[in-house]
Scaffold this motif. Sequence first.
Motif, PDB file in Angstrom:
ATOM      1  N   ASP A 161      12.348   6.107   1.235  1.00  0.00           N
ATOM      2  CA  ASP A 161      10.961   4.850   1.589  1.00  0.00           C
ATOM      3  C   ASP A 161       9.625   5.281   2.284  1.00  0.00           C
ATOM      4  O   ASP A 161       8.945   6.181   2.617  1.00  0.00           O
ATOM      5  N   MET A 162       9.319   6.035   0.742  1.00  0.00           N
ATOM      6  CA  MET A 162       7.696   6.679   0.224  1.00  0.00           C
ATOM      7  C   MET A 162       6.326   5.397   0.119  1.00  0.00           C
ATOM      8  O   MET A 162       6.514   5.076  -1.011  1.00  0.00           O
ATOM      9  N   GLU A 163       5.070   6.111   0.294  1.00  0.00           N
ATOM     10  CA  GLU A 163       4.585   5.051  -0.270  1.00  0.00           C
ATOM     11  C   GLU A 163       2.783   5.883  -0.855  1.00  0.00           C
ATOM     12  O   GLU A 163       2.266   6.920   0.215  1.00  0.00           O
ATOM     13  N   ILE A 164       2.842   5.452  -1.358  1.00  0.00           N
ATOM     14  CA  ILE A 164       1.037   6.552  -2.180  1.00  0.00           C
ATOM     15  C   ILE A 164       0.546   5.599  -2.033  1.00  0.00           C
ATOM     16  O   ILE A 164      -0.222   4.415  -2.066  1.00  0.00           O
ATOM     17  N   ILE A 165      -0.648   6.222  -1.027  1.00  0.00           N
ATOM     18  CA  ILE A 165      -1.574   6.013   0.004  1.00  0.00           C
ATOM     19  C   ILE A 165      -2.715   6.294  -0.767  1.00  0.00           C
ATOM     20  O   ILE A 165      -3.999   5.777  -0.612  1.00  0.00           O
ATOM     21  N   GLY A 166      -2.456   7.414  -1.386  1.00  0.00           N
ATOM     22  CA  GLY A 166      -4.163   7.598  -2.022  1.00  0.00           C
ATOM     23  C   GLY A 166      -3.976   8.865  -3.547  1.00  0.00           C
ATOM     24  O   GLY A 166      -2.585   9.635  -3.394  1.00  0.00           O
ATOM     25  N   LYS A 167      -4.373   9.260  -4.306  1.00  0.00           N
ATOM     26  CA  LYS A 167      -3.961   8.867  -5.081  1.00  0.00           C
ATOM     27  C   LYS A 167      -5.183   9.300  -6.304  1.00  0.00           C
ATOM     28  O   LYS A 167      -6.830   8.584  -6.071  1.00  0.00           O
ATOM     29  N   THR A 168      -5.312  10.475  -7.596  1.00  0.00           N
ATOM     30  CA  THR A 168      -6.418  11.033  -8.135  1.00  0.00           C
ATOM     31  C   THR A 168      -6.435   9.992  -9.617  1.00  0.00           C
ATOM     32  O   THR A 168      -5.798   9.750  -9.795  1.00  0.00           O
TER      33      THR A 168
END
Length: 338
Positions: free
Chosen positions: A154-161
């Motif tokens: 259960d993972m959520e990307i909250i910021g990315k390039t």
Amino acid sequence: MSDSIILGIESSCDDTSAAIIKGNCILSNIAANQAIHKEYGGVVPELASRAHQQNIIPVVEKSFTKANIQQNAISAIGFTRGPGLLGSLLVGTSFAKSLAMSLNVPLIEVNHLQAHILAHFIDDANPMPPQFPFLCLTVSGGHTMIVLVKDYFDMEIIGKTIDDAAGEAFDKIGKIFDLDYPAGPIIDRLAKEGNPDAFTFNKPRMENYDYSFSGIKTSVLYYIQKEVRKNPDFVKENLNDLCASVQRTIIEILMAKLEKAAKELNIKEVAIAGGVSANSALRKAMQDNHEKLGWNIYIPKFEYTTDNAAMIAMVAQLKYERGEFTDMKTSATAKYDL
């Protein structure tokens, strides 16, 4: 954790790797690197897939030999389905499917990015594994993101390039400095002898927790072009200071957003993962925040930072316990959402 024995196979880019895991203890973790890409200043996909074809059988055989395990003793085979270079992924996927069929064992697909994060749960990756929820700065040549990890899957990307990854920025700036590929480790080494405050480069103004690294690359390029017109030996005479200043800037960009996320989400469990997590300045910045901000930090062993099959085997072990197996009709995919 069960006593199942699983073979993990990683072939997402230019490293062919195989590992054997029992429970969450790594018995072997073998990798073959591809030096040929240095000649081209970056990974050439066609050459990478050919090299995987040459390396995969010897690497897998060596992983069994080092683990002192017979092939018929394994419970399942985990493989990187994506994301990555499609040609490279196809080699690992095809081999894993063929071996699983011949041994009549289940097949388990693994997301490469999940594997970088879940490498923290390998027995000897950390003195203790992270506690959920935790933040993981996943940073490599192809990816830079902050992931909120609520549970194993259960993972959520909250910021990315929005453009270049941090590792890609290191390599592109290294090319400006006429350094060999991959330039990240070279910049890290030279930076130790330089002054990180010698030069100032532009930092992006990004909203939320997102990153951008194309700006610093352009800032460095224009600055070097201007100085070289005045002094052709400028880079050579200032290389250590340039490397130290670039490294400081990139690490400050990475840490600023990670600190912002940790503060706003009130999370003290903070990890790093991916190839750039081997960077000494990033590791020091994490240690500083352990002392300054009271973070519980998780920095994996060096061998689990770069692309490796141990992390693939770890995810496969977790999926095996949940009975999450893959149909033989599965195929490699260059894009694979976290």
